[in-house]
Design a protein around this motif. Structure first.
Motif, short mmCIF file in Angstrom:
data_model
loop_
_atom_site.label_atom_id
_atom_site.label_comp_id
_atom_site.label_asym_id
_atom_site.label_seq_id
_atom_site.Cartn_x
_atom_site.Cartn_y
_atom_site.Cartn_z
N LYS A 52 9.08 13.43 28.96
CA LYS A 52 8.37 14.24 29.94
C LYS A 52 9.32 14.86 30.96
CE LYS A 52 4.12 11.48 29.75
NZ LYS A 52 3.18 10.60 30.53
N GLU A 53 8.86 15.93 31.58
CA GLU A 53 9.66 16.64 32.58
C GLU A 53 9.97 15.71 33.76
OE1 GLU A 53 9.50 20.84 35.14
OE2 GLU A 53 7.80 20.18 33.93
N ASN A 54 11.23 15.72 34.15
CA ASN A 54 11.73 15.01 35.34
C ASN A 54 11.59 13.49 35.28
OD1 ASN A 54 12.34 17.51 36.40
ND2 ASN A 54 10.62 17.57 37.84
N GLU A 55 11.37 12.91 34.11
CA GLU A 55 11.20 11.46 34.05
C GLU A 55 12.53 10.70 34.17
OE1 GLU A 55 9.44 10.24 30.39
OE2 GLU A 55 10.97 11.17 29.13
N ILE A 56 13.64 11.37 33.88
CA ILE A 56 14.96 10.76 34.07
C ILE A 56 15.38 10.96 35.52
CG2 ILE A 56 17.38 10.78 33.40
CD1 ILE A 56 15.60 9.85 31.16
N LYS A 57 15.64 9.85 36.21
CA LYS A 57 16.08 9.89 37.60
C LYS A 57 17.54 9.45 37.64
CE LYS A 57 11.66 10.46 38.55
NZ LYS A 57 11.09 11.77 38.92
N LEU A 58 18.43 10.38 37.87
CA LEU A 58 19.87 10.10 37.80
C LEU A 58 20.42 9.51 39.08
CD1 LEU A 58 21.43 13.21 36.00
CD2 LEU A 58 20.84 11.00 35.00
N VAL A 59 21.34 8.56 38.90
CA VAL A 59 22.25 8.18 39.96
C VAL A 59 23.66 8.39 39.41
CG1 VAL A 59 20.68 6.49 40.98
CG2 VAL A 59 22.35 5.74 39.30
N THR A 60 24.55 8.81 40.27
CA THR A 60 25.94 9.02 39.88
C THR A 60 26.81 8.08 40.69
OG1 THR A 60 25.57 11.35 39.30
CG2 THR A 60 27.83 10.68 39.72
N LEU A 61 27.68 7.35 40.01
CA LEU A 61 28.53 6.38 40.67
C LEU A 61 29.99 6.85 40.63
CD1 LEU A 61 28.63 3.49 41.97
CD2 LEU A 61 29.31 2.68 39.68
N ASP A 62 30.59 6.94 41.82
CA ASP A 62 32.03 7.19 41.96
C ASP A 62 32.52 8.32 41.05
OD1 ASP A 62 34.61 6.89 42.85
OD2 ASP A 62 35.04 5.11 41.66
N PRO A 63 32.06 9.56 41.29
CA PRO A 63 32.42 10.68 40.41
C PRO A 63 33.82 11.22 40.71
CG PRO A 63 31.02 11.48 42.17
CD PRO A 63 31.14 9.99 42.37
N GLY A 64 34.86 10.48 40.30
CA GLY A 64 36.23 10.88 40.62
C GLY A 64 36.90 11.71 39.54
N HIS A 65 36.24 11.91 38.41
CA HIS A 65 36.82 12.68 37.30
C HIS A 65 35.92 13.89 37.03
CE1 HIS A 65 38.24 13.71 33.26
NE2 HIS A 65 39.29 12.92 33.47
N PHE A 66 36.53 15.00 36.65
CA PHE A 66 35.75 16.23 36.49
C PHE A 66 34.69 16.13 35.39
CE2 PHE A 66 39.28 16.88 33.52
CZ PHE A 66 38.71 17.55 32.46
N HIS A 67 34.79 15.15 34.51
CA HIS A 67 33.75 14.97 33.51
C HIS A 67 32.41 14.63 34.15
CE1 HIS A 67 36.76 13.98 30.02
NE2 HIS A 67 36.83 15.24 30.43
N ALA A 68 32.43 14.07 35.36
CA ALA A 68 31.18 13.72 36.05
C ALA A 68 30.36 14.96 36.35
CB ALA A 68 31.49 12.96 37.35
N HIS A 69 31.01 16.04 36.73
CA HIS A 69 30.23 17.24 37.03
C HIS A 69 29.96 18.09 35.79
CE1 HIS A 69 33.68 20.06 37.04
NE2 HIS A 69 34.33 19.25 37.83
#
Length: 471
Positions: free
Chosen positions: A39-56
């Motif tokens: 379903k739409e928007n059912e995934i709620k993301l958290v991002t931890l310590d995005p120090g590498h460009f792969h995170a974005h």
């Protein structure tokens, strides 16, 4: 940037023009589902310590299933600023802009805060690898599904923690998965496809230490361009205790491809199916000027002192691993140069040796640094019959890959696979593709049966190789 432990607001990061929550005392959600229906928007993301460009790069695209509100937990500093700036560039681009909304917490207890607040159901991480494996363990214990950048372990101690993390993920019914982008490179996909056509490839050979049945070599560069801009790497990227040596970093992709291509859908038990033979490592030398150009730092940080000799930084980014998997000799190697020659880029070489033909990927100057797949028959006799068989195989594969073709290489007993342009996606696009595949797994509620044991086998190879190379 000195910031007390709290949520950063849009005022604090006004230079990034990001939409951030202004509440520092939001009530915790009582329940965020960890099972999904697409379903739409059912995934709620958290991002931890995005120090590498792969995170974005994971967020370079939007996904209908993923809520645009993202909760970020990280230490304040240039790594976080670079991540947020990249997200803002995606939000404001003219073509197909994203709509990510970032809420950021920068306290020293950012990991504990993420777990206790539980504002999401899927954690994404790509950054400093020193504590990554322990962070993965904490996340799955906290009930998060996890999509993690490679490597998920950088030494034998980390490998043991990773095994525990997979055990905890199974107990909590969450999916721990690493970002294997190279499975989405079309030349590799087609190498795998042709290896399954026995009339053309025959069977995979056992090979030898001197001539492995499968070889994968990767050349990377410290100074490069990402999303149209020169990449500024953090200083810690050059510290192998934080980033990991090359033999446990990029080789993760290569070992993964050996398993994925040579033994598709088969479970690899590292205690029985893997035999380590030897491994070596060596350093790339960087001057302070080169380090500054790459990082923006005018001096080597103190933590790099152990790797500096006569003013030269020695980065152990290079390595080679020889091992046997299910009795098949394999070799993977990685080389890190400072910068690619003008007009070139990161390159990949791969060969799979069959009883009837070799399947070879080349990406050098002759191919204009674009990966191309070649089919090279073992015998120089019966080439007309081989060509007819090859054409028939291509015709069948065209149902799956419309427009696929092959062309005879001039003055060589080889054919180059003609890959339609629509199948050639970029390395950056692969992050979207692997994320979409992970979202499918989340809806299924499970990974394929072979994924977890094969991830464990993969990290056994890389971390064992590091231990072996250091002796």
């Amino acid at each position: 940037m000195n910031v007390k432990p709290r949520l950063l607001t849009g005022v604090c990061l006004s230079t990034l023009f990001l939409t951030l929550s202004c509440s520092t005392e939001q009530k915790m959600e009582t329940s965020i589902p960890t099972t999904f229906e697409g379903k739409e928007n059912e995934i709620k993301l958290v991002t931890l310590d995005p120090g590498h460009f792969h995170a974005h790069l994971v967020k370079k695209a939007s996904y209908p299933q993923v809520d645009p509100q993202v909760h970020v937990y990280a230490p304040a500093g240039p790594d976080l600023q670079a991540y947020l700036a990249a997200i803002e560039s995606y939000n404001t681009r003219a073509e197909d802009p994203t709509d990510w909304k970032m809420e950021v917490y920068t306290g020293a207890d950012f990991l504990e805060k993420m777990v206790s607040e539980k504002k999401g159901n899927v954690m994404v991480t790509a950054g400093n690898n020193r504590n990554k494996t322990k962070n993965l363990l904490a996340a799955v214990k906290g009930g998060f599904h996890v999509l993690a950048d490679k490597p998920m372990a950088i030494d034998p101690e980390g490998f043991n923690v990773l095994k525990e993390a997979f055990e905890e993920a199974a107990k909590n019914d969450v999916l721990l998965f690493d970002i294997m982008t190279e499975r989405f490179e079309i030349s590799t996909i087609l190498q795998k496809e042709f290896s399954l056509v026995e009339e053309v490839f025959g069977t995979l050979q056992s090979g030898s230490l001197e001539e492995p049945a499968v070889t994968k070599e990767s050349v990377h560069h410290f100074y490069k361009t990402v999303s149209g801009k020169p990449l500024q790497r953090p200083g810690w990227f050059y510290d192998v205790t934080q980033q990991g040596e090359g033999i446990v970093d990029v080789t993760t992709h290569l070992v993964d491809l050996v398993q994925w291509e040579c033994f598709p859908g088969k479970i690899i038990d590292y205690t029985k199916d893997i035999e380590m033979i030897n491994a070596t490592r060596w350093a790339t030398d960087l001057t302070l000027e080169e380090f500054t150009r790459s990082t923006g730092l005018t001096e080597f940080p103190e933590y790099l002192n152990p790797y500096i000799e006569n003013g030269i930084l020695k980065v152990y980014g290079n390595g080679e691993i020889n091992y046997k998997i299910n009795g098949v000799h394999a070799k993977v190697s990685v080389i890190w140069n400072y910068v690619a020659p003008e007009g070139s880029a990161d390159t990949h070489y791969s060969i799979m040796r069959g009883s009837k033909a070799n399947l070879v990927i080349r990406q050098d100057k002759k191919e204009n640094y674009r990966p191309e797949l070649y089919i090279e028959p073992i015998s120089s006799t019966g080439l007309k019959e081989f060509q007819d068989t090859l054409f028939a195989a291509v015709q069948k594969l065209s149902a799956k890959f419309p427009g696929l073709g092959v062309v005879k290489v001039t003055d060589a007993n080889a054919w180059r696979v003609e890959i339609p342009a629509e199948f050639r996606t970029s390395h950056e696009d692969h992050f979207r593709e692997v994320t979409e595949k992970y979202l499918e797994y989340l809806v299924d509620g499970k990974l394929p049966d072979w994924e977890v044991p094969n991830m464990i086998a993969k990290y056994f190879v890389t971390t064992s190789a590091l231990e072996m190379a250091k002796k």
